[in-house]
Design a protein around this motif. Sequence first.
Motif, PDB file in Angstrom:
ATOM      1  N   ALA A   8       0.829  -1.199   0.000  1.00 29.72           N
ATOM      2  CA  ALA A   8       0.000   0.000   0.000  1.00 29.72           C
ATOM      3  C   ALA A   8       0.863   1.249   0.000  1.00 29.72           C
ATOM      4  O   ALA A   8       0.572   2.224  -0.689  1.00 29.72           O
ATOM      5  CB  ALA A   8      -0.934  -0.004   1.209  1.00 29.72           C
ATOM      6  N   LEU A   9       1.948   1.242   0.788  1.00 31.34           N
ATOM      7  CA  LEU A   9       2.852   2.391   0.835  1.00 31.34           C
ATOM      8  C   LEU A   9       3.514   2.599  -0.510  1.00 31.34           C
ATOM      9  O   LEU A   9       3.569   3.715  -1.031  1.00 31.34           O
ATOM     10  CB  LEU A   9       3.909   2.171   1.918  1.00 31.34           C
ATOM     11  N   ILE A  10       4.002   1.533  -1.111  1.00 33.99           N
ATOM     12  CA  ILE A  10       4.670   1.643  -2.413  1.00 33.99           C
ATOM     13  C   ILE A  10       3.709   2.180  -3.464  1.00 33.99           C
ATOM     14  O   ILE A  10       4.038   3.065  -4.250  1.00 33.99           O
ATOM     15  CB  ILE A  10       5.226   0.270  -2.841  1.00 33.99           C
ATOM     16  N   LEU A  11       2.474   1.653  -3.472  1.00 35.00           N
ATOM     17  CA  LEU A  11       1.502   2.048  -4.470  1.00 35.00           C
ATOM     18  C   LEU A  11       1.108   3.510  -4.309  1.00 35.00           C
ATOM     19  O   LEU A  11       0.991   4.247  -5.289  1.00 35.00           O
ATOM     20  CB  LEU A  11       0.263   1.149  -4.356  1.00 35.00           C
ATOM     21  N   LEU A  12       0.920   3.973  -3.068  1.00 38.02           N
ATOM     22  CA  LEU A  12       0.572   5.373  -2.854  1.00 38.02           C
ATOM     23  C   LEU A  12       1.669   6.289  -3.352  1.00 38.02           C
ATOM     24  O   LEU A  12       1.413   7.301  -4.003  1.00 38.02           O
ATOM     25  CB  LEU A  12       0.303   5.633  -1.373  1.00 38.02           C
ATOM     26  N   VAL A  13       2.929   5.954  -3.064  1.00 40.89           N
ATOM     27  CA  VAL A  13       4.049   6.770  -3.515  1.00 40.89           C
ATOM     28  C   VAL A  13       4.055   6.875  -5.038  1.00 40.89           C
ATOM     29  O   VAL A  13       4.235   7.952  -5.614  1.00 40.89           O
ATOM     30  CB  VAL A  13       5.375   6.199  -2.999  1.00 40.89           C
ATOM     31  N   LEU A  14       3.811   5.753  -5.711  1.00 44.14           N
ATOM     32  CA  LEU A  14       3.807   5.751  -7.177  1.00 44.14           C
ATOM     33  C   LEU A  14       2.663   6.601  -7.722  1.00 44.14           C
ATOM     34  O   LEU A  14       2.848   7.388  -8.655  1.00 44.14           O
ATOM     35  CB  LEU A  14       3.694   4.322  -7.698  1.00 44.14           C
ATOM     36  N   LEU A  15       1.470   6.461  -7.152  1.00 40.98           N
ATOM     37  CA  LEU A  15       0.325   7.203  -7.645  1.00 40.98           C
ATOM     38  C   LEU A  15       0.479   8.697  -7.400  1.00 40.98           C
ATOM     39  O   LEU A  15       0.118   9.511  -8.239  1.00 40.98           O
ATOM     40  CB  LEU A  15      -0.954   6.681  -6.987  1.00 40.98           C
ATOM     41  N   LEU A  16       1.019   9.076  -6.248  1.00 41.70           N
ATOM     42  CA  LEU A  16       1.262  10.482  -5.968  1.00 41.70           C
ATOM     43  C   LEU A  16       2.362  11.044  -6.844  1.00 41.70           C
ATOM     44  O   LEU A  16       2.268  12.153  -7.356  1.00 41.70           O
ATOM     45  CB  LEU A  16       1.626  10.672  -4.493  1.00 41.70           C
ATOM     46  N   ALA A  17       3.413  10.275  -7.036  1.00 43.44           N
ATOM     47  CA  ALA A  17       4.561  10.760  -7.803  1.00 43.44           C
ATOM     48  C   ALA A  17       4.171  11.069  -9.231  1.00 43.44           C
ATOM     49  O   ALA A  17       4.622  12.053  -9.821  1.00 43.44           O
ATOM     50  CB  ALA A  17       5.679   9.728  -7.780  1.00 43.44           C
ATOM     51  N   LYS A 137      -5.403   0.096  -5.312  1.00 44.04           N
ATOM     52  CA  LYS A 137      -5.374  -0.794  -6.480  1.00 44.04           C
ATOM     53  C   LYS A 137      -6.483  -0.442  -7.457  1.00 44.04           C
ATOM     54  O   LYS A 137      -6.296  -0.493  -8.676  1.00 44.04           O
ATOM     55  CB  LYS A 137      -5.489  -2.244  -6.027  1.00 44.04           C
ATOM     56  N   GLY A 138      -7.654  -0.076  -6.923  1.00 43.41           N
ATOM     57  CA  GLY A 138      -8.751   0.325  -7.793  1.00 43.41           C
ATOM     58  C   GLY A 138      -8.438   1.591  -8.566  1.00 43.41           C
ATOM     59  O   GLY A 138      -8.758   1.712  -9.754  1.00 43.41           O
ATOM     60  N   ILE A 139      -7.805   2.546  -7.908  1.00 41.21           N
ATOM     61  CA  ILE A 139      -7.396   3.787  -8.569  1.00 41.21           C
ATOM     62  C   ILE A 139      -6.401   3.482  -9.684  1.00 41.21           C
ATOM     63  O   ILE A 139      -6.512   3.991 -10.808  1.00 41.21           O
ATOM     64  CB  ILE A 139      -6.792   4.757  -7.537  1.00 41.21           C
ATOM     65  N   GLN A 140      -5.447   2.622  -9.382  1.00 45.15           N
ATOM     66  CA  GLN A 140      -4.440   2.257 -10.380  1.00 45.15           C
ATOM     67  C   GLN A 140      -5.068   1.508 -11.541  1.00 45.15           C
ATOM     68  O   GLN A 140      -4.742   1.762 -12.713  1.00 45.15           O
ATOM     69  CB  GLN A 140      -3.350   1.410  -9.726  1.00 45.15           C
ATOM     70  N   ALA A 141      -5.991   0.596 -11.251  1.00 42.33           N
ATOM     71  CA  ALA A 141      -6.620  -0.207 -12.302  1.00 42.33           C
ATOM     72  C   ALA A 141      -7.409   0.648 -13.287  1.00 42.33           C
ATOM     73  O   ALA A 141      -7.513   0.315 -14.477  1.00 42.33           O
ATOM     74  CB  ALA A 141      -7.528  -1.261 -11.679  1.00 42.33           C
ATOM     75  N   GLU A 142      -7.958   1.762 -12.815  1.00 39.90           N
ATOM     76  CA  GLU A 142      -8.726   2.651 -13.680  1.00 39.90           C
ATOM     77  C   GLU A 142      -7.844   3.684 -14.374  1.00 39.90           C
ATOM     78  O   GLU A 142      -8.355   4.550 -15.092  1.00 39.90           O
ATOM     79  CB  GLU A 142      -9.818   3.354 -12.876  1.00 39.90           C
TER      80      GLU A 142
END
Length: 293
Positions: A8-17, A137-142
Amino acid sequence: MIKRLPGALILLVLLLATAGCGSSSSTGPLLNTAQTSENTQGRMIVHFLDVGQGDSIFVQLPNGHNMLVDAGPREAGTDVVNYLKKAGVKKIDYLVATHPHEDHIGGMTAIIRRFDIDRVYMPRVTYTTKVYEDLLKGIQAEGLKINAASDGVEIINSGGLRAEMIAPNSAAYEEINNYSTVIKLSFGKTGFLLTGDAESQSEREMLADGYSLEADVLKVGHHGSYSSTSPAFLNAVRPKYSVISCGAGNDYGFPHAATLQKLRGIQLFRTDLDGDVVFETDGEGLQVSTERR
């Protein structure tokens, strides 16, 4: 004990970045603006939804755009989807997750799956639960990106319509509730203050930073807990109306008696007693109605 999910931490960093983390403005035209709810030209309608023990606020903006602030707990997701569909919503222009507690974001994965989303805002904080990881994950999938929610971020500033984030004001808190995104929503002469679960520490910071907090309608912080709605904060807001979002017979005893005492003299609505609470304004006056589904 909360199970830790490093992903979750890794994914948030990627989405914010990928979205950029500075203050942002969305005052320019949006794509597919025809895909909005019923014509609200000249009116703003703010729906405080009864989602049980949780928060969800649906805003039909006078420019035809839609905003959703939180989506209640996981079990409320379908109800929120159906409510928005009944209102004619096809697209959500601004989706705000105030903070990562399940009673605010649990239903948001269902929202992301069922509607076109233009912008997503979340505070820069991680939370080690499966509900939070599922949302990321849902945010990333969309194919969506996250815009960082913090003080000074303007969601809208066009003519007499403005939506500005005035909290969180710090980068680190011990209490997750204080990461809550607080939104000052103004149309003409009318104003709403949407506080998430912000507690007294965040309230003190907003006061210290000199924000104009005065609003006609206050969404009472943290479901009416004694941890929010400090006297100094309430005096600065000076609301005519207050709304507490909470579930009937909830395990936390919300709203607390101390908060109800502070709100004496202010017209109070509660989703556990009144159901959905809906305010409509033309920028001059306010009309309010309630409905149980």
